[in-house]
Design a protein around this motif. Structure first.
Motif, mmCIF file in Angstrom:
data_model
loop_
_atom_site.group_PDB
_atom_site.id
_atom_site.type_symbol
_atom_site.label_atom_id
_atom_site.label_comp_id
_atom_site.label_asym_id
_atom_site.label_seq_id
_atom_site.Cartn_x
_atom_site.Cartn_y
_atom_site.Cartn_z
ATOM 1 N N THR A 1 0.726 -1.109 -0.150
ATOM 2 C CA THR A 1 0.169 -0.144 0.127
ATOM 3 C C THR A 1 0.872 1.243 -0.092
ATOM 4 O OG1 THR A 1 -1.692 -1.325 1.069
ATOM 5 C CG2 THR A 1 -1.821 1.170 1.258
ATOM 6 N N LYS A 2 0.808 1.975 -0.912
ATOM 7 C CA LYS A 2 1.524 3.284 -0.968
ATOM 8 C C LYS A 2 0.795 4.205 -0.127
ATOM 9 C CE LYS A 2 2.780 2.834 -5.853
ATOM 10 N NZ LYS A 2 2.687 3.430 -7.285
ATOM 11 N N PRO A 3 1.664 5.208 0.583
ATOM 12 C CA PRO A 3 1.360 6.182 1.520
ATOM 13 C C PRO A 3 0.793 7.270 0.812
ATOM 14 C CG PRO A 3 3.775 6.186 1.290
ATOM 15 C CD PRO A 3 3.191 4.929 0.460
ATOM 16 N N SER A 4 -0.372 7.866 1.378
ATOM 17 C CA SER A 4 -0.995 8.615 0.949
ATOM 18 C C SER A 4 -1.645 9.893 1.844
ATOM 19 C CB SER A 4 -2.213 8.323 -0.200
ATOM 20 O OG SER A 4 -3.141 7.489 0.741
ATOM 21 N N TRP A 5 -1.895 10.798 1.404
ATOM 22 C CA TRP A 5 -2.662 11.851 2.660
ATOM 23 C C TRP A 5 -4.040 11.145 2.850
ATOM 24 C CZ3 TRP A 5 -0.507 15.541 5.802
ATOM 25 C CH2 TRP A 5 -1.330 16.185 6.694
ATOM 26 N N ASN A 6 -4.338 10.703 3.947
ATOM 27 C CA ASN A 6 -5.531 10.343 4.438
ATOM 28 C C ASN A 6 -6.460 11.076 5.468
ATOM 29 O OD1 ASN A 6 -5.208 7.657 2.912
ATOM 30 N ND2 ASN A 6 -3.706 7.221 4.450
ATOM 31 N N GLY A 7 -7.298 11.338 5.081
ATOM 32 C CA GLY A 7 -8.309 12.468 6.008
ATOM 33 C C GLY A 7 -8.459 11.926 7.520
ATOM 34 N N HIS A 8 -8.363 10.491 7.597
ATOM 35 C CA HIS A 8 -8.445 9.868 8.933
ATOM 36 C C HIS A 8 -7.326 9.837 9.770
ATOM 37 C CE1 HIS A 8 -7.509 6.707 6.102
ATOM 38 N NE2 HIS A 8 -6.753 6.252 6.891
ATOM 39 N N ASN A 9 -6.054 10.098 9.059
ATOM 40 C CA ASN A 9 -4.904 9.636 9.844
ATOM 41 C C ASN A 9 -3.668 10.176 9.041
ATOM 42 O OD1 ASN A 9 -2.854 8.697 11.456
ATOM 43 N ND2 ASN A 9 -3.465 6.620 11.596
ATOM 44 N N ALA A 10 -3.259 11.471 9.069
ATOM 45 C CA ALA A 10 -2.140 11.882 8.336
ATOM 46 C C ALA A 10 -1.644 13.132 9.023
ATOM 47 C CB ALA A 10 -2.496 12.169 6.808
ATOM 48 N N SER A 11 -0.486 13.429 9.048
ATOM 49 C CA SER A 11 -0.008 14.461 9.587
ATOM 50 C C SER A 11 1.046 15.246 8.677
ATOM 51 C CB SER A 11 0.485 14.353 10.981
ATOM 52 O OG SER A 11 1.738 13.532 11.054
ATOM 53 N N GLY A 12 1.573 16.561 8.956
ATOM 54 C CA GLY A 12 2.560 17.213 8.154
ATOM 55 C C GLY A 12 2.734 18.608 8.718
ATOM 56 N N TRP A 13 3.770 19.324 8.183
ATOM 57 C CA TRP A 13 4.311 20.723 8.668
ATOM 58 C C TRP A 13 3.191 21.784 8.222
ATOM 59 C CZ3 TRP A 13 7.719 20.422 12.209
ATOM 60 C CH2 TRP A 13 8.682 19.430 12.441
ATOM 61 N N LYS A 14 2.743 22.464 9.151
ATOM 62 C CA LYS A 14 1.987 23.703 8.766
ATOM 63 C C LYS A 14 2.486 24.291 7.643
ATOM 64 C CE LYS A 14 -0.619 27.479 10.845
ATOM 65 N NZ LYS A 14 -1.140 28.044 12.177
ATOM 66 N N ALA A 15 4.043 24.630 7.480
ATOM 67 C CA ALA A 15 4.502 25.676 6.406
ATOM 68 C C ALA A 15 4.219 24.808 5.195
ATOM 69 C CB ALA A 15 6.096 25.703 6.761
ATOM 70 N N ASP A 16 4.192 23.384 5.008
ATOM 71 C CA ASP A 16 4.007 22.920 3.718
ATOM 72 C C ASP A 16 2.341 23.056 3.604
ATOM 73 O OD1 ASP A 16 6.431 22.103 3.696
ATOM 74 O OD2 ASP A 16 6.002 20.054 4.609
ATOM 75 N N PHE A 17 1.423 23.017 4.352
ATOM 76 C CA PHE A 17 0.188 23.259 4.123
ATOM 77 C C PHE A 17 0.207 24.701 3.389
ATOM 78 C CE2 PHE A 17 -2.370 20.478 7.245
ATOM 79 C CZ PHE A 17 -1.411 19.477 7.224
ATOM 80 N N ILE A 18 0.732 25.550 4.129
ATOM 81 C CA ILE A 18 0.563 26.938 3.671
ATOM 82 C C ILE A 18 1.299 26.917 1.971
ATOM 83 C CG2 ILE A 18 1.335 29.389 3.719
ATOM 84 C CD1 ILE A 18 1.077 28.712 6.902
#
Length: 271
Positions: A177-194
């Motif tokens: 299973t390839k890692p992907s952004w899943n709404g139920h369980n994912a995290s990252g840096w706020k700077a990347d979100f922006i």
């Protein structure tokens, strides 16, 4: 005081499920976090629950709400992102109970230039309803014996529940299973979100989380697999808001993101 991680929990008119999820965060081994509830237009019952829960849990809760105008999860998630105080953000849903080491695994595995892709274990409707506060606080609802007693069948996916340490690390590294952004369980840096301008607010149900992750990857952020380490129980419930036209529209937007290698959406945090 600024927390080390902000946890955004999306919800919509499901106070009984949300209550179980909030109890789950009260069991966490890592405690330097805040919770921001991204509420896509719930009624007064959810407001009342949140006020009660603020008195029962150790962590702070911020309630970000907008009026109900159909499925607008991407819009409320963007509003919630702007309300976070931490540099690192964990996103999950109001129907996902976290195991006690859930936040700890996101903290231990976070790394600049990466986002984390966690896993979930989907429960049946009957088991979802049986889970009590005591089951969450004792951790018994994450115990395979308890789950089998209450009706789950044998499956390789049961490894998500019962494996820790080296074996969970090994499974994370060999899973196809390839890692992907899943709404139920994912995290990252706020700077990347922006940097990618958050979620595309044109999108409704069906792949809206994946599209956000695809733009993160286009930006140069690499996904890291922790589906056998950071575990939550996905409670079953009806999804009356799902419509075929939503799926079709979202598929077209995702196709454009992939074809053009898009990084930023024009319909996100900044319009």
């Amino acid at each position: 005081m600024q927390k080390n991680i902000s946890i955004i929990i999306s919800t919509y008119n499901s106070p009984e499920l949300l209550k179980k999820v909030l109890f789950g965060y009260n069991t966490q081994t890592y405690r330097d976090f805040e919770v921001v509830i991204a509420d896509d237009g719930s009624s007064q019952d959810t407001f009342d629950l949140i006020e009660k829960m603020k008195q029962k849990v150790f962590y702070s809760i911020r309630h970000v709400w907008h009026p109900d105008n159909g499925f607008q999860k991407t819009m409320i998630l963007n509003k919630a992102v702007l309300e976070t105080s931490a540099d690192y953000i964990l996103m999950t849903d109001g129907d996902c109970i976290p195991r006690a080491d859930f936040v700890e695994h996101h903290i231990k595995n976070r790394e600049l230039g990466f986002f984390l892709s966690g896993g979930y274990y989907k429960l049946t409707d009957s088991i979802s309803k049986k889970i009590t506060k005591n089951d969450i606080y004792s951790g018994s609802c994450f115990d395979l014996k308890w789950l089998k007693k209450n009706g789950i069948s044998f499956s390789f996916k049961n490894n998500k529940i019962c494996e820790y340490g080296f074996k969970s690390w090994f499974l994370n590294n060999i899973t196809p299973t390839k890692p992907s952004w899943n709404g139920h369980n994912a995290s990252g840096w706020k700077a990347d979100f922006i940097a990618v301008n958050g979620f595309d607010e044109r999108m409704q149900y069906g792949g809206e989380d994946r599209e956000f992750g695809e733009r993160l990857v286009n930006y140069g952020v690499k996904p890291k697999q922790i589906r056998y380490a950071a575990i939550c129980l996905h409670l079953d419930h009806p999804r009356g808001y799902v419509k075929p036209e939503m799926i079709i529209k979202n598929q077209q937007i995702r196709k454009e993101t992939k074809t053009l290698g898009k990084v930023r959406t024009e319909f996100g945090l900044q319009k």
